[in-house]
Design a protein around this motif. Structure first.
Motif, short mmCIF file in Angstrom:
data_model
loop_
_atom_site.label_atom_id
_atom_site.label_comp_id
_atom_site.label_asym_id
_atom_site.label_seq_id
_atom_site.Cartn_x
_atom_site.Cartn_y
_atom_site.Cartn_z
N LYS A 275 0.85 -1.19 0.00
CA LYS A 275 0.00 0.00 0.00
C LYS A 275 0.89 1.24 0.00
N MET A 276 0.55 2.19 -0.86
CA MET A 276 1.36 3.40 -0.98
C MET A 276 0.49 4.65 -0.98
N VAL A 277 1.12 5.76 -0.70
CA VAL A 277 0.42 7.05 -0.70
C VAL A 277 1.33 8.08 -1.35
N LYS A 278 0.75 9.09 -2.00
CA LYS A 278 1.54 10.11 -2.67
C LYS A 278 1.96 11.21 -1.69
N PRO A 279 3.10 11.84 -1.94
CA PRO A 279 3.60 12.88 -1.03
C PRO A 279 2.62 14.03 -0.83
N ASN A 280 1.84 14.35 -1.88
CA ASN A 280 0.94 15.49 -1.80
C ASN A 280 -0.41 15.13 -1.19
N SER A 281 -0.60 13.89 -0.81
CA SER A 281 -1.84 13.46 -0.18
C SER A 281 -1.94 14.06 1.22
N MET A 282 -3.16 14.28 1.70
CA MET A 282 -3.36 14.74 3.06
C MET A 282 -2.98 13.63 4.03
N VAL A 283 -2.42 14.01 5.16
CA VAL A 283 -2.04 13.03 6.17
C VAL A 283 -3.25 12.22 6.63
N LEU A 298 3.15 3.32 5.79
CA LEU A 298 2.83 3.40 4.37
C LEU A 298 4.06 3.87 3.61
N ILE A 299 4.31 3.22 2.46
CA ILE A 299 5.34 3.68 1.56
C ILE A 299 4.85 4.96 0.87
N VAL A 300 5.72 5.94 0.79
CA VAL A 300 5.37 7.19 0.11
C VAL A 300 6.11 7.21 -1.23
N SER A 301 5.36 7.35 -2.31
CA SER A 301 5.99 7.35 -3.62
C SER A 301 5.25 8.25 -4.58
N GLU A 302 5.96 8.70 -5.59
CA GLU A 302 5.40 9.50 -6.67
C GLU A 302 5.79 8.85 -7.98
#
Length: 321
Positions: A275-283, A298-302
């Motif tokens: 599962k990943m989330v983008k850097p610009n996503s809200m916390v 969560l892994i943070v990736s773009e």
């Protein structure tokens, strides 16, 4: 002596009495209410809300609600108005005067002065034949049959009605302004609420803690990386692409199933498609993902470019939850 059962009975009766008074307000709304909302919405000035006594306290709360939802407002204490504070009233301002009786001495002094200023005056009152009602351009009816007070004296139902009428104005104005959560965040940058609405994942990333191993790394290397970065996890990266994730839980499960770790590599125990989330996503979005899948990192990736890891503990430290 009143026992606990009687106290609870009195409290329940108070709640029922006030809720009845509020439900009856729906029948008191007239075209004046709609006209007031439109007037305030299109005004080039601010909204001035004034009152005396308990109504002044309600006026302050209404002002706070309006300001936080995008309608510039000021509180003017009716008794202080005639001692210099009237200077805050500008030509384009709209004025709401709150008074249950509409006949208090301060109101009788203030209202004629406001009318000489030429500002539109809105009366919020429970007495439609009062001095205030007769000298206002619009009336917001907050009539109640009686107070919840056993002596029908202390403002209870009447002040609740005033508060609800203020909320009605605020909510209608929010709809007219198409007021969004992003707009709300502009006026609430501090505290947990501000963080919930404004804080993004990239704001919490620590670039010095970016655990990473290759799929061919042995388990000793994996354990070392997880321990050194202290996030309880490491990404598995190949050709700059994230191919998996290993948590400290994966390590424990692997150790419970094998007597030797010789020859075991990262790719053997990693979880693919993490599962990943983008850097610009809200916390708060990252938090929701963690809750949905019962995970703590969560892994943070773009575009699959590895940026780091966000941990539940870091979110909790920010006081968002």
């Amino acid at each position: 002596m009143i026992n606990n059962e009687k106290i609870l009975s009195i409290a329940r009766e108070t709640i029922l009495t006030e809720s009845k008074a509020i439900s009856q307000m729906a029948d008191l709304l007239t075209d004046d209410f709609a006209k007031c909302v439109q007037l305030i919405h299109h005004s080039k000035g601010r909204l001035i809300v004034t009152g005396i006594g308990k109504s002044a306290i309600i006026a302050q709360k209404i002002v706070a609600t309006l300001n936080s939802t995008g309608t510039p407002s000021l509180f003017l204490h009716a008794s202080e108005a005639v001692h210099g504070d009237l200077g805050m009233v500008q030509p384009d301002d709209v004025v709401i005067c709150i008074s249950k009786s509409g006949n208090s001495p301060e109101i009788k002094i203030l209202v004629p002065i406001l009318n000489t200023f030429g500002n539109t005056l809105i009366a919020m009152t429970g007495n439609l034949t009062s001095f205030l009602a007769k000298n206002a351009q619009f009336i917001l009816d907050t009539t109640v049959e009686k107070e919840a007070c056993p002596n029908n004296l202390a403002p209870t139902n009447s002040t609740t009605a005033q508060l609800v009428m203020g909320d009605c104005l605020a909510v209608c104005l929010m709809e007219l302004k198409a007021f969004k959560s992003e707009d709300f965040a502009k006026y609430h940058p501090g505290g947990a609420l501000g963080k919930k609405l404004l804080l993004r994942v990239k704001d919490m990333l620590d670039e010095t803690k970016k655990p990473s191993v290759s799929p061919e790394n042995n388990i000793q290397s994996v354990i070392f990386e997880i321990s050194e970065k202290r996030l309880g996890v490491t990404a598995v990266v190949e050709n700059n692409q994230i191919i998996g994730i290993i948590t400290d839980g994966d390590i424990r499960r692997m150790l419970s199933k094998t007597e030797t770790i010789s020859g075991i590599t990262a790719k053997d125990i990693m979880t693919k498609n993490p599962k990943m989330v983008k850097p610009n996503s809200m916390v708060v979005e990252a938090l929701n993902i963690m809750e949905d899948f019962s995970i703590t990192q969560l892994i943070v990736s773009e575009n699959n470019d590895y940026k780091g890891v966000i941990h539940l503990h870091d979110i909790l430290k920010e006081g968002i939850v």
